[in-house]
Each structure stands twice: as structure tokens, then as C-alpha cells.
Design a protein around this motif. Structure first.
Motif, PDB file in Angstrom:
ATOM      1  N   HIS A 225       0.828  -1.206   0.000  1.00 38.33           N
ATOM      2  CA  HIS A 225       0.000   0.000   0.000  1.00 38.33           C
ATOM      3  C   HIS A 225       0.867   1.263   0.000  1.00 38.33           C
ATOM      4  N   ASP A 226       2.156   1.098  -0.214  1.00 34.97           N
ATOM      5  CA  ASP A 226       3.093   2.199  -0.057  1.00 34.97           C
ATOM      6  C   ASP A 226       3.533   2.763  -1.404  1.00 34.97           C
ATOM      7  N   VAL A 227       4.591   3.595  -1.385  1.00 36.05           N
ATOM      8  CA  VAL A 227       5.083   4.217  -2.611  1.00 36.05           C
ATOM      9  C   VAL A 227       5.610   3.161  -3.576  1.00 36.05           C
ATOM     10  N   ALA A 228       6.241   2.116  -3.042  1.00 38.17           N
ATOM     11  CA  ALA A 228       6.754   1.055  -3.904  1.00 38.17           C
ATOM     12  C   ALA A 228       5.632   0.363  -4.665  1.00 38.17           C
ATOM     13  N   ALA A 229       4.522   0.129  -3.999  1.00 40.38           N
ATOM     14  CA  ALA A 229       3.378  -0.489  -4.661  1.00 40.38           C
ATOM     15  C   ALA A 229       2.824   0.429  -5.748  1.00 40.38           C
ATOM     16  N   PHE A 230       2.788   1.720  -5.463  1.00 36.24           N
ATOM     17  CA  PHE A 230       2.357   2.702  -6.458  1.00 36.24           C
ATOM     18  C   PHE A 230       3.286   2.639  -7.669  1.00 36.24           C
ATOM     19  N   ALA A 231       4.595   2.581  -7.447  1.00 35.41           N
ATOM     20  CA  ALA A 231       5.574   2.536  -8.531  1.00 35.41           C
ATOM     21  C   ALA A 231       5.373   1.292  -9.396  1.00 35.41           C
ATOM     22  N   GLU A 232       5.116   0.173  -8.770  1.00 37.31           N
ATOM     23  CA  GLU A 232       4.961  -1.077  -9.510  1.00 37.31           C
ATOM     24  C   GLU A 232       3.684  -1.095 -10.350  1.00 37.31           C
ATOM     25  N   ARG A 233       2.730  -0.239 -10.004  1.00 36.01           N
ATOM     26  CA  ARG A 233       1.507  -0.147 -10.810  1.00 36.01           C
ATOM     27  C   ARG A 233       1.696   0.771 -12.023  1.00 36.01           C
ATOM     28  N   GLY A 234       2.886   1.305 -12.186  1.00 36.28           N
ATOM     29  CA  GLY A 234       3.175   2.158 -13.341  1.00 36.28           C
ATOM     30  C   GLY A 234       3.335   1.313 -14.590  1.00 36.28           C
ATOM     31  N   THR A 235       2.265   1.187 -15.362  1.00 42.77           N
ATOM     32  CA  THR A 235       2.279   0.346 -16.545  1.00 42.77           C
ATOM     33  C   THR A 235       2.419   1.168 -17.822  1.00 42.77           C
ATOM     34  N   ALA A 236       2.978   0.515 -18.839  1.00 46.82           N
ATOM     35  CA  ALA A 236       3.175   1.158 -20.143  1.00 46.82           C
ATOM     36  C   ALA A 236       1.920   0.964 -20.993  1.00 46.82           C
ATOM     37  N   TRP A 237       0.807   1.478 -20.528  1.00 52.95           N
ATOM     38  CA  TRP A 237      -0.477   1.229 -21.171  1.00 52.95           C
ATOM     39  C   TRP A 237      -0.654   1.951 -22.483  1.00 52.95           C
ATOM     40  N   ARG A 238       0.264   2.873 -22.792  1.00 58.48           N
ATOM     41  CA  ARG A 238       0.187   3.581 -24.067  1.00 58.48           C
ATOM     42  C   ARG A 238       0.904   2.816 -25.183  1.00 58.48           C
ATOM     43  N   PHE A 239       1.498   1.669 -24.857  1.00 58.89           N
ATOM     44  CA  PHE A 239       2.159   0.836 -25.857  1.00 58.89           C
ATOM     45  C   PHE A 239       1.348  -0.434 -26.083  1.00 58.89           C
ATOM     46  N   GLU A 240       1.597  -1.078 -27.202  1.00 60.15           N
ATOM     47  CA  GLU A 240       0.794  -2.224 -27.613  1.00 60.15           C
ATOM     48  C   GLU A 240       0.690  -3.278 -26.515  1.00 60.15           C
TER      49      GLU A 240
END
Length: 318
Positions: A225-240
């Protein structure tokens, strides 16, 4: 707390409008001042009154890009008609047309590519970003030169440079590198080489749209639930992506990009990533008066976490 040497906020209220920008969900204005053109982008205030931080995130990103030698637009904090925002300097040199990645890939008939704006009526396919892949970008940029004036090694071509853009995105957590958020510079008269355009529109990182209450929670909560979890949810959804192409994280995509780069570029970027741990983002954040103390703390923590994730992924693969 704002440190000495705070960045000034330029009043562009009297700068004449020379064009409007059609790309993006919000209206942006090209204005003329200080001897050149700038894109004025107002900050977003939500329906609940929350003022987001696109202005400070883009300003910070431009300065953080310097640590990677990523060529990008100069950015200034600004206000126009009482509305705060940012100014991004025009990257189109005289004699060149700035052509978006969408137009460039479409003109070259990149396999499977469909511009995202052509899929407005098909939300499911639009989410999959068909054909906006590193492989297609690598092929399309074959023979294209690095941005004019780049301080990267002379051997770098356009794709070697583009790999740095997605590394920057992964570091700051910018998920918005869609097919119209990168461009090439095409000679207007058809003579001479095509260049990659410098990076721009990097306001989508550093937790710019979070409320301070949420930042505070993540800075004190435990794993998951922390900053690390937020970082890991950073997905490249604008790419195929899609059923047969699982969505990559920004970090995975950045290192994917290095796998397609030249050997010299791979070595350069891996060494640059290894040095990110010594970068003190606070020296930039302290100069931005529109960032709260919690925004500075959160952004600094995010940079540290993503820098380590990039380093670990490079060490795992290379």
C-alpha cells in the motif's frame, strides 16, 4: 519548503496566441514570447476543486532529464490570465515540420499500427494501442538521426535516443508516452535527413495528480500500500498490449527498449541508470513553489524506488 533560487513563474498573459494545439484532451495554446513559440498548458482543476500538478511535474521532468542527457523541451512555470500552468518551448527548428509518431508510423505502414485517435469509437481496441510497439518504432526510426544539438554520444541514432525517453518515463513514472507524445523532424522541402524530435509533454509523472492525503498515506503505509506499490503499478499502457501481449511495466518496457538498442547505447544507458541513485531530486523540487512538502517527499521516494527497479532489471537481463 521552497529553497533559495525558486523558479520564477512567467506571466504570459500578454503573449499573443499564434495557434491552438489539437492533440490531447485539454485545449492548449501556442503563444509567442521571449523570441520564440511556447505551448501554454494550464493545470487541471478537478470537479471537486483539486488542483493537479502538471506544471511542476513537467518542470521537474525537464530538469531531471538533464541527469540522463535526454534532449527535451525547455519548460517554464507560467501564469496566463490568472490561470497557472507551464510553458514548453517549441522544438521545431526552422525548415522542419514536427510530425507526430502517429503520423510517422501510419505513413510508413508499420505492421498492425492504428493511430489511437482513429479508434475513438472502439474503446477496447484503443486500450490495446495496436502497433504502437518498440519493434515498430525501432524499424520506423531506422536511418533517422538523433535530435539536433543532442549531447548524447555521436554514434547514437534516433532509436538509441528514444530508448532514453522511455528510461526517463520509467524513472519519473510517466505513463503518457502515446503515439502523439513523440515526434520526428521532417525537412519541409523534402531535402536532408529526418531527425528524432526532442522529448516533450512529460507532465504525467511524479504522482502529479495525487492529493496530499493520499501521498501521506503511501509514505507511511506498509508494503502493498506504499510508494513502492504505487511505482509497480506504473504500466506502459500507451504501448501495444492485449490478450497475447501482456501489458509491461514502465521499467520492463525501458529495459525492453535497451535490448533493441545498439550495444554502445545499451552500455551508455545502463551506466546512466546505475548513477541514478546519486541524483538528489530534492535540489529541483525545493525550487518549485507550487509543490507541497508532501509532493516533494513523495516524488523523491518515487525516483529512488524506480531508479533501483531500473538498475535491478538491467542487472537481471544484461
Amino acid at each position: 519548503m521552497v529553497g533559495a533560487g525558486a523558479f520564477a513563474r512567467i506571466d504570459a498573459s500578454d503573449w499573443p496566441v499564434v495557434a491552438t494545439e489539437a492533440v490531447g484532451a485539454d485545449e492548449k495554446l501556442w503563444v509567442s514570447g521571449l523570441g520564440t513559440r511556447w505551448l501554454f498548458k494550464p493545470v487541471t482543476t478537478t470537479a471537486t476543486g483539486h488542483r493537479q500538478g502538471e506544471d511542476w511535474s513537467e518542470k521537474a521532468a525537464a530538469h531531471l532529464a538533464e541527469h540522463l542527457a535526454v534532449p527535451c523541451a525547455a519548460v517554464e512555470l507560467a501564469v496566463r490570465g490568472g490561470v497557472e500552468g507551464s510553458l514548453s518551448r517549441d522544438l521545431g527548428p526552422a525548415g522542419f515540420e514536427v510530425q507526430s509518431g502517429a503520423l510517422f508510423l501510419d505513413a510508413l505502414k508499420a505492421p498492425g499500427f492504428v493511430p489511437a485517435r482513429d479508434l475513438a469509437a472502439d474503446a477496447a481496441r484503443r486500450k490495446c494501442r495496436p502497433g504502437h510497439s518498440l519493434a515498430n518504432i525501432r524499424t520506423a526510426l531506422d536511418g533517422v538521426l538523433a535530435p539536433p544539438g543532442s549531447s548524447l554520444p555521436a554514434s547514437f541514432d534516433a532509436y538509441d535516443t528514444f530508448a532514453g525517453y522511455v528510461i526517463l518515463d520509467a524513472w519519473i513514472g510517466n505513463r503518457d508516452r502515446h503515439d502523439e507524445n513523440w515526434s520526428v523532424l521532417v525537412p519541409e522541402l523534402g531535402n536532408g535527413p529526418v531527425h528524432l524530435c526532442g522529448s516533450y509533454d512529460q507532465a504525467g509523472g511524479l504522482g502529479f495528480n495525487l492529493r496530499d492525503e493520499r501521498r501521506c498515506e503511501m509514505l507511511r503505509l506498509a508494503a502493498g500500500h506504499d510508494v513502492a506499490a504505487f511505482a509497480e503499478r506504473g504500466t506502459a499502457w500507451r504501448f501495444e498490449n492485449g490478450p497475447d501481449k501482456p501489458m509491461r511495466t514502465l521499467v520492463e518496457l525501458a529495459v525492453d527498449a535497451l535490448e533493441l538498442a545498439s550495444g554502445a547505447a545499451r552500455t551508455y544507458w545502463c551506466e546512466a541508470i546505475a548513477r541514478l541513485g546519486s541524483v538528489d531530486g530534492a535540489t529541483v523540487f525545493e525550487r518549485i513553489d507550487s509543490m507541497s512538502d508532501l509532493a516533494r517527499s513523495f516524488a523523491g521516494a518515487l525516483l529512488g524506488i524506480n531508479g533501483r527497479r531500473l538498475r535491478d532489471e538491467c542487472e537481471r537481463r544484461f
